[in-house]
Design a protein around this motif. Structure first.
Motif, PDB file in Angstrom:
ATOM      1  N   ARG A  37       0.835  -1.210   0.000  1.00  0.00           N
ATOM      2  CA  ARG A  37       0.000   0.000   0.000  1.00  0.00           C
ATOM      3  C   ARG A  37       0.870   1.261   0.000  1.00  0.00           C
ATOM      4  NH1 ARG A  37      -3.912   1.232   5.045  1.00  0.00           N
ATOM      5  NH2 ARG A  37      -1.863   1.275   6.045  1.00  0.00           N
ATOM      6  N   ALA A  38       1.938   1.258   0.801  1.00  0.00           N
ATOM      7  CA  ALA A  38       2.843   2.414   0.817  1.00  0.00           C
ATOM      8  C   ALA A  38       3.538   2.585  -0.537  1.00  0.00           C
ATOM      9  CB  ALA A  38       3.876   2.259   1.928  1.00  0.00           C
ATOM     10  N   LEU A  39       3.928   1.464  -1.142  1.00  0.00           N
ATOM     11  CA  LEU A  39       4.634   1.528  -2.435  1.00  0.00           C
ATOM     12  C   LEU A  39       3.717   1.984  -3.571  1.00  0.00           C
ATOM     13  CD1 LEU A  39       6.702  -1.782  -2.200  1.00  0.00           C
ATOM     14  CD2 LEU A  39       7.600   0.547  -2.120  1.00  0.00           C
ATOM     15  N   ALA A  40       2.411   1.789  -3.401  1.00  0.00           N
ATOM     16  CA  ALA A  40       1.465   2.184  -4.450  1.00  0.00           C
ATOM     17  C   ALA A  40       1.469   3.691  -4.681  1.00  0.00           C
ATOM     18  CB  ALA A  40       0.056   1.717  -4.082  1.00  0.00           C
ATOM     19  N   MET A  41       1.973   4.449  -3.709  1.00  0.00           N
ATOM     20  CA  MET A  41       2.062   5.903  -3.862  1.00  0.00           C
ATOM     21  C   MET A  41       3.371   6.328  -4.549  1.00  0.00           C
ATOM     22  SD  MET A  41      -0.722   7.241  -2.635  1.00  0.00           S
ATOM     23  CE  MET A  41      -0.453   8.922  -2.051  1.00  0.00           C
ATOM     24  N   ASP A  42       4.158   5.345  -4.984  1.00  0.00           N
ATOM     25  CA  ASP A  42       5.450   5.615  -5.638  1.00  0.00           C
ATOM     26  C   ASP A  42       6.309   6.590  -4.833  1.00  0.00           C
ATOM     27  OD1 ASP A  42       5.226   3.906  -7.880  1.00  0.00           O
ATOM     28  OD2 ASP A  42       3.879   5.348  -8.842  1.00  0.00           O
ATOM     29  N   PRO A  43       6.578   6.249  -3.572  1.00  0.00           N
ATOM     30  CA  PRO A  43       7.333   7.176  -2.713  1.00  0.00           C
ATOM     31  C   PRO A  43       8.798   7.265  -3.125  1.00  0.00           C
ATOM     32  CG  PRO A  43       7.067   5.073  -1.606  1.00  0.00           C
ATOM     33  CD  PRO A  43       6.270   4.986  -2.874  1.00  0.00           C
ATOM     34  N   ASP A  44       9.421   8.384  -2.768  1.00  0.00           N
ATOM     35  CA  ASP A  44      10.859   8.546  -2.974  1.00  0.00           C
ATOM     36  C   ASP A  44      11.655   7.954  -1.820  1.00  0.00           C
ATOM     37  OD1 ASP A  44      10.516   9.913  -5.372  1.00  0.00           O
ATOM     38  OD2 ASP A  44      10.273  11.831  -4.355  1.00  0.00           O
ATOM     39  N   VAL A  45      11.004   7.880  -0.652  1.00  0.00           N
ATOM     40  CA  VAL A  45      11.679   7.333   0.525  1.00  0.00           C
ATOM     41  C   VAL A  45      10.653   6.548   1.332  1.00  0.00           C
ATOM     42  CG1 VAL A  45      11.328   9.495   1.816  1.00  0.00           C
ATOM     43  CG2 VAL A  45      13.077   7.887   2.568  1.00  0.00           C
ATOM     44  N   MET A  46      11.085   5.407   1.885  1.00  0.00           N
ATOM     45  CA  MET A  46      10.214   4.574   2.716  1.00  0.00           C
ATOM     46  C   MET A  46      10.708   4.607   4.159  1.00  0.00           C
ATOM     47  SD  MET A  46       7.592   2.834   1.258  1.00  0.00           S
ATOM     48  CE  MET A  46       7.439   1.173   1.933  1.00  0.00           C
ATOM     49  N   LEU A  47       9.792   4.861   5.088  1.00  0.00           N
ATOM     50  CA  LEU A  47      10.091   4.842   6.518  1.00  0.00           C
ATOM     51  C   LEU A  47       9.450   3.597   7.127  1.00  0.00           C
ATOM     52  CD1 LEU A  47       9.143   8.566   7.349  1.00  0.00           C
ATOM     53  CD2 LEU A  47      11.342   7.695   6.506  1.00  0.00           C
ATOM     54  N   PHE A  48      10.226   2.830   7.860  1.00  0.00           N
ATOM     55  CA  PHE A  48       9.720   1.616   8.515  1.00  0.00           C
ATOM     56  C   PHE A  48       9.927   1.753  10.020  1.00  0.00           C
ATOM     57  CE2 PHE A  48      10.777   0.210   4.250  1.00  0.00           C
ATOM     58  CZ  PHE A  48       9.782  -0.714   3.928  1.00  0.00           C
ATOM     59  N   ASP A  49       8.830   1.732  10.776  1.00  0.00           N
ATOM     60  CA  ASP A  49       8.919   1.873  12.228  1.00  0.00           C
ATOM     61  C   ASP A  49       8.715   0.504  12.887  1.00  0.00           C
ATOM     62  OD1 ASP A  49       9.068   2.778  14.787  1.00  0.00           O
ATOM     63  OD2 ASP A  49       7.177   3.888  14.767  1.00  0.00           O
ATOM     64  N   GLU A  50       9.813  -0.186  13.140  1.00  0.00           N
ATOM     65  CA  GLU A  50       9.781  -1.519  13.745  1.00  0.00           C
ATOM     66  C   GLU A  50       8.720  -2.401  13.078  1.00  0.00           C
ATOM     67  OE1 GLU A  50       9.997  -1.752  17.975  1.00  0.00           O
ATOM     68  OE2 GLU A  50      11.082   0.138  18.156  1.00  0.00           O
ATOM     69  N   PRO A  51       8.862  -2.625  11.771  1.00  0.00           N
ATOM     70  CA  PRO A  51       7.787  -3.278  11.018  1.00  0.00           C
ATOM     71  C   PRO A  51       7.556  -4.746  11.387  1.00  0.00           C
ATOM     72  CG  PRO A  51       9.744  -3.050   9.666  1.00  0.00           C
ATOM     73  CD  PRO A  51      10.005  -2.280  10.924  1.00  0.00           C
ATOM     74  N   THR A  52       8.482  -5.363  12.103  1.00  0.00           N
ATOM     75  CA  THR A  52       8.305  -6.785  12.442  1.00  0.00           C
ATOM     76  C   THR A  52       8.059  -7.001  13.932  1.00  0.00           C
ATOM     77  OG1 THR A  52      10.703  -7.054  12.674  1.00  0.00           O
ATOM     78  CG2 THR A  52       9.758  -7.559  10.524  1.00  0.00           C
ATOM     79  N   SER A  53       8.012  -5.919  14.732  1.00  0.00           N
ATOM     80  CA  SER A  53       7.988  -6.116  16.183  1.00  0.00           C
ATOM     81  C   SER A  53       6.659  -6.679  16.683  1.00  0.00           C
ATOM     82  CB  SER A  53       8.314  -4.814  16.907  1.00  0.00           C
ATOM     83  OG  SER A  53       7.297  -3.866  16.686  1.00  0.00           O
ATOM     84  N   ALA A  54       5.572  -6.510  15.908  1.00  0.00           N
ATOM     85  CA  ALA A  54       4.275  -7.023  16.349  1.00  0.00           C
ATOM     86  C   ALA A  54       3.986  -8.415  15.784  1.00  0.00           C
ATOM     87  CB  ALA A  54       3.166  -6.053  15.927  1.00  0.00           C
ATOM     88  N   LEU A  55       4.960  -9.001  15.095  1.00  0.00           N
ATOM     89  CA  LEU A  55       4.727 -10.272  14.412  1.00  0.00           C
ATOM     90  C   LEU A  55       5.239 -11.460  15.216  1.00  0.00           C
ATOM     91  CD1 LEU A  55       5.845  -9.332  10.773  1.00  0.00           C
ATOM     92  CD2 LEU A  55       3.558  -9.184  11.780  1.00  0.00           C
ATOM     93  N   ASP A  56       4.570 -12.596  15.042  1.00  0.00           N
ATOM     94  CA  ASP A  56       5.106 -13.846  15.573  1.00  0.00           C
ATOM     95  C   ASP A  56       6.427 -14.135  14.878  1.00  0.00           C
ATOM     96  OD1 ASP A  56       2.896 -14.204  17.187  1.00  0.00           O
ATOM     97  OD2 ASP A  56       1.790 -15.307  15.656  1.00  0.00           O
ATOM     98  N   PRO A  57       7.397 -14.723  15.606  1.00  0.00           N
ATOM     99  CA  PRO A  57       8.738 -14.924  15.043  1.00  0.00           C
ATOM    100  C   PRO A  57       8.754 -15.635  13.683  1.00  0.00           C
ATOM    101  CG  PRO A  57       8.764 -15.390  17.379  1.00  0.00           C
ATOM    102  CD  PRO A  57       7.328 -15.119  17.019  1.00  0.00           C
ATOM    103  N   GLU A  58       7.849 -16.601  13.498  1.00  0.00           N
ATOM    104  CA  GLU A  58       7.906 -17.358  12.227  1.00  0.00           C
ATOM    105  C   GLU A  58       7.386 -16.547  11.038  1.00  0.00           C
ATOM    106  OE1 GLU A  58       4.042 -18.814  14.259  1.00  0.00           O
ATOM    107  OE2 GLU A  58       6.027 -18.131  14.843  1.00  0.00           O
ATOM    108  N   LEU A  59       6.770 -15.388  11.304  1.00  0.00           N
ATOM    109  CA  LEU A  59       6.238 -14.558  10.220  1.00  0.00           C
ATOM    110  C   LEU A  59       7.183 -13.426   9.831  1.00  0.00           C
ATOM    111  CD1 LEU A  59       2.574 -14.236  11.543  1.00  0.00           C
ATOM    112  CD2 LEU A  59       3.460 -15.876   9.877  1.00  0.00           C
ATOM    113  N   VAL A  60       8.222 -13.242  10.630  1.00  0.00           N
ATOM    114  CA  VAL A  60       9.135 -12.107  10.415  1.00  0.00           C
ATOM    115  C   VAL A  60       9.890 -12.230   9.096  1.00  0.00           C
ATOM    116  CG1 VAL A  60      11.267 -11.046  11.287  1.00  0.00           C
ATOM    117  CG2 VAL A  60       9.383 -11.538  12.865  1.00  0.00           C
ATOM    118  N   GLY A  61      10.322 -13.443   8.773  1.00  0.00           N
ATOM    119  CA  GLY A  61      11.180 -13.656   7.599  1.00  0.00           C
ATOM    120  C   GLY A  61      10.573 -13.187   6.298  1.00  0.00           C
ATOM    121  N   ASP A  62       9.253 -13.430   6.118  1.00  0.00           N
ATOM    122  CA  ASP A  62       8.598 -13.043   4.864  1.00  0.00           C
ATOM    123  C   ASP A  62       8.600 -11.526   4.684  1.00  0.00           C
ATOM    124  OD1 ASP A  62       8.047 -15.678   4.221  1.00  0.00           O
ATOM    125  OD2 ASP A  62       6.039 -15.648   5.105  1.00  0.00           O
TER     126      ASP A  62
END
Length: 257
Positions: free
Chosen positions: A166-191
């Motif tokens: 969804r963020a990429l659909a706006m064709d951004p020049d810069v992407m900010l990620f705020d702890e994007p995996t911290s709310a995920l179960d460990p086995e889902l982080v890799g994807d």
């Protein structure tokens, strides 16, 4: 980076306080086009506050943040800075994609509808081309078969990959990620990290607050260590992880190994 190139993001003496607590103490940082910068540090170091300041989700109390040559959130009137209107800030945010800890998807919209919402509503793209782009993005994050699903039908990792699309659909020049995996179960982080690694390899400018040391080591051009609202160390990953100079960095790295 070469001295002639203009940074795409430039933070100059950025300060932020919450009540008596100085959360950011004169942060200076330039990020260049195509660069991946990872922000590390213990909770409360100011990483997320700084990241959110870049697209004015957090107001700042001093200094300036520039993105793509534009002063974010404020306009100078003589010696005074006046905050921009919500509409003006929304326009400034268009080239800045953001992915949060929580996925912030619209529960009542399908995956496809979530992704085309802003391109159609904000960028005024024709719906047909927005749908085609959304389908391509879903393919790139490994979710081509989930276009008609609702967020509640997806795992956390799948929702986060939709949020990235969804963020990429706006064709951004810069992407900010705020702890994007911290709310995920460990086995889902890799994807999710794989999608981010692919983005990095494709030349996307990224600023990432993360606790994933393997990602920082693999993807970052520079690793920034924050402590007590200050940048205390910055270095290429190999140097940062294998020969940290600052005592606080050494303590942090030894505590997580």
């Amino acid at each position: 980076m070469n001295g002639k190139e203009e940074p795409i993001v430039s933070a100059i003496a950025v300060k932020k306080s919450f009540g008596p607590v100085d959360v950011l103490k004169s942060i200076n940082l330039d990020v260049y086009r195509g660069e991946v910068v990872c922000l590390l540090g213990a909770s409360g170091a100011g990483k997320s506050t700084f990241l959110r300041s870049i697209n004015h989700l957090e107001t700042i109390d001093g200094g300036e943040i520039w993105v793509d040559g534009e002063l974010i959130g404020y306009e100078p009137h003589g010696t005074v800075y006046r905050e921009l209107t919500g509409k003006q800030v929304a326009r400034q945010r268009k080239p800045i994609g953001m992915v949060f800890q929580r996925f912030n998807l619209f529960a009542h919209l399908t995956v496809l509808e979530n992704i085309i919402e802003a391109p159609v509503g904000v960028l005024k793209q024709p719906k047909k081309s927005a749908i085609k782009r959304a389908q391509d993005l879903l393919e790139s994050v490994g979710l081509a078969d989930k276009a008609k699903s609702y967020p509640v039908q997806l795992s956390g990792g799948q929702q986060q990959r939709v949020a990235i699309a969804r963020a990429l659909a706006m064709d951004p020049d810069v992407m900010l990620f705020d702890e994007p995996t911290s709310a995920l179960d460990p086995e889902l982080v890799g994807d999710v990290l794989k999608v981010m690694l692919d983005l990095a390899a494709g030349g996307m400018t990224m600023i990432v607050v993360t606790h994933e040391m393997s990602f920082a080591r693999q993807a970052a051009d520079r690793v920034i260590f924050m402590h007590g609202g200050e940048i205390v160390e910055e270095a290429p990953p190999a140097e940062f992880f294998d020969a940290p100079k600052h005592e606080r960095t050494q303590q942090f790295l030894s505590s997580i190994h």
